[in-house]
Motif scaffolding. Structure first.
Motif: not given
Length: 504
Positions: A126-129, A135-139, A155-159, A162-167
């Motif tokens: 949950e902390e990683e999400l 935890s509140d996806p933008i798309a 979700g958000g982006t790394d440094e 690039a975007f984090y995507v949960l499959r």
């Protein structure tokens, strides 16, 4: 072995060792793919004898032809739907709107097998999400295939952006860069073709009836094709002219620059789709600063028969445009379109057009060979000059003093004629309603020309300027010195005294 030979052998061995170390170091770093700065997965090192291309890894893999539909949503851009349309795919919300075909093709390719850079977490907590913005996806997206469904959350982006995507299917978090901003953040408006108007440079003469209005200027800039039957010097020398408040020469340099840009008139991006009655104040289009109107008719081909009628359709364009916002963005919408687009301030030079910098210096330019009479009224007295045409100009000029005809030096009268039409615009302004007229000039055309008289009048305006009116229409001023010269040269030409066509 000599000292020199030993030294050379040592250097050669060092170079071989250095090259080998460099190859090992290269193998430790991932390679990059060039599409929009997107990063692909890395591979191991390559042998010294061959180059191996970097393979692409995917979150999942389906055949493109197995894609049935997709629903893609964004907190910023809303939801849009992709569906099959025969052998191709369409975005339902963009029905009737032109889109970039290449972008649609790439979208389907991505949705069928989405590439990623690396896996951020195999089994996120949950902390990683929370950390990844999941935890509140933008798309997100639900993509349907003939034999399965893929559900993604963005979700958000790394440094590196690039975007984090949960499959959902495997619960892993992937880091993805290719197309995410376009497809998932900007949404369906990113697919809209942002061309506002286009024609090739050699076809730009099809542009006509230009009206550029700046709400902060007193008068719009109105430009059109010169009437070839106007019997003016403009008709011989120019394609375009100022049309209002009167037909006169135009600043060719500024017009050329503006037309060149108009040939490739395009926005930087589509911003939104709106419907009739929607509030346009967010884009400054509820009360637009600028309006741009023109028509376009594709010209005939160069090898068309001389005198052939141009039956190509005439298309009308009208755009409303905002003034720049605090970020320098200008918003534009074609009057009957749903699409709001934007581009940066200063991209197009015609937004700097105004009547002062676009109008030429001369008013009426009737060709003398078509004029029958010139009647000058000065201080309440009429001075009538009758002209005899010939040799592409005139061969005689006479001053009518009552019933008596006085022959004038024809070349000297031609100089006087240049003084009349060359009074020269200096600024803008209207004469007061009761302002006196110092001098007026009436051009009476030959009967066969079948053209109404033209009249230019110079009325009191200020100590150094006179207001010029052409056929009752005013707006421009001329220097007092030019009107003084016109009055003085009027007496000179009658007395056959030398007239200088230009100011001394």
């Amino acid at each position: 072995m000599s000292k020199t030979v030993r030294t050379l052998a040592f250097c050669l061995a060092a170079l071989i060792l250095l090259a080998g170390s460099y190859a090992v170091v290269l193998a430790l770093f991932p390679s990059e793919e060039g599409e929009g700065g997107d990063v692909s997965s890395s591979t191991g090192g390559t042998s010294s004898s061959e180059t191996v291309s970097t393979p692409v890894t995917y979150m999942y893999e389906y055949e493109e032809t197995d894609l049935v539909s997709a629903e893609i949503n964004s907190q910023n851009a809303g939801t849009y739907h992709v569906s099959q349309d025969g052998m191709s795919y369409v975005i339902d919300e963009l029905d009737g709107i032109t889109v970039y075909d290449s972008m649609m093709e790439t979208l389907i390719e991505r949705l069928a097998a989405y590439p990623y850079a690396y896996i951020a977490s195999e089994s996120p907590t949950e902390e990683e999400l929370e950390e990844y913005g999941l935890s509140d996806p933008i798309a997100g997206a639900v993509i349907n295939f003939t034999d399965g469904t893929e559900t993604l959350s963005v979700g958000g982006t790394d440094e590196d952006g690039a975007f984090y995507v949960l499959r959902e299917a495997d619960g892993k978090v992937y880091v993805v860069s290719q197309g995410m901003t376009t497809y998932f953040v900007k949404g369906h408006v990113a697919f809209i073709n942002t061309t506002l108007f286009y024609c090739t440079e050699d076809r730009r003469t099809g542009i006509d009836n230009l009206v550029f209005t700046d709400s902060e200027e007193d008068m719009p800039v109105t430009i059109g094709k010169v009437d070839p039957d106007s019997k003016t010097a403009l008709a011989v020398s120019s394609t375009y002219c100022i049309k209002k408040p009167l037909e006169m020469s135009v600043n060719i340099e500024l017009l050329d620059e503006g037309l060149t840009q108009l040939c490739k008139f395009s926005a930087e991006s589509a911003v939104a789709l709106v419907d009739n009655g929607d509030d346009l104040s967010a884009y400054g289009l509820d009360s637009p600063r600028y309006t741009l109107e023109f028509t376009y008719q594709k010209p005939l081909d160069d090898d068309a028969e001389e005198g052939a009628e141009n039956t190509n359709p005439v298309t009308k364009y009208k755009f409303i445009i905002s003034e720049p916002d605090e970020d320098g963005n200008m918003y534009i919408k074609e009057e009957d379109s749903r699409i709001v687009m934007s581009f940066g301030e200063g991209v197009y030079s015609f937004f700097d057009w105004n009547i002062n910098n676009m109008a030429g210096s001369t008013f009426l330019t009737p060709l003398i060979k078509y004029v029958d009479k010139v009647i000058v009224t000065c201080k309440g007295k009429e001075y009538e000059f009758r002209l005899t045409p010939g040799d592409g100009s005139i061969v005689a000029a006479a001053y009518m003093d009552g019933e008596r005809e006085k022959q004038l030096d024809v070349d000297n009268f031609k100089n006087f004629y240049q003084v009349i039409i060359g009074t020269g615009r200096i600024g803008t302004g209207y004469a007061e309603e009761d302002a006196a007229t110092r001098i007026s000039v009436r051009f009476v055309y030959q009967d066969e020309i079948n053209k109404d008289d033209d009249v230019v009048a110079f009325r009191e305006y200020s100590m150094r300027q006179y207001a010029a009116e052409v056929n009752g229409e005013g707006y421009f001023t001329v220097p007092k010195t030019r009107v003084d010269k016109l009055e003085n040269d009027l007496i000179k030409v009658i007395n056959n005294e030398p007239v200088n066509a230009f100011m001394n």
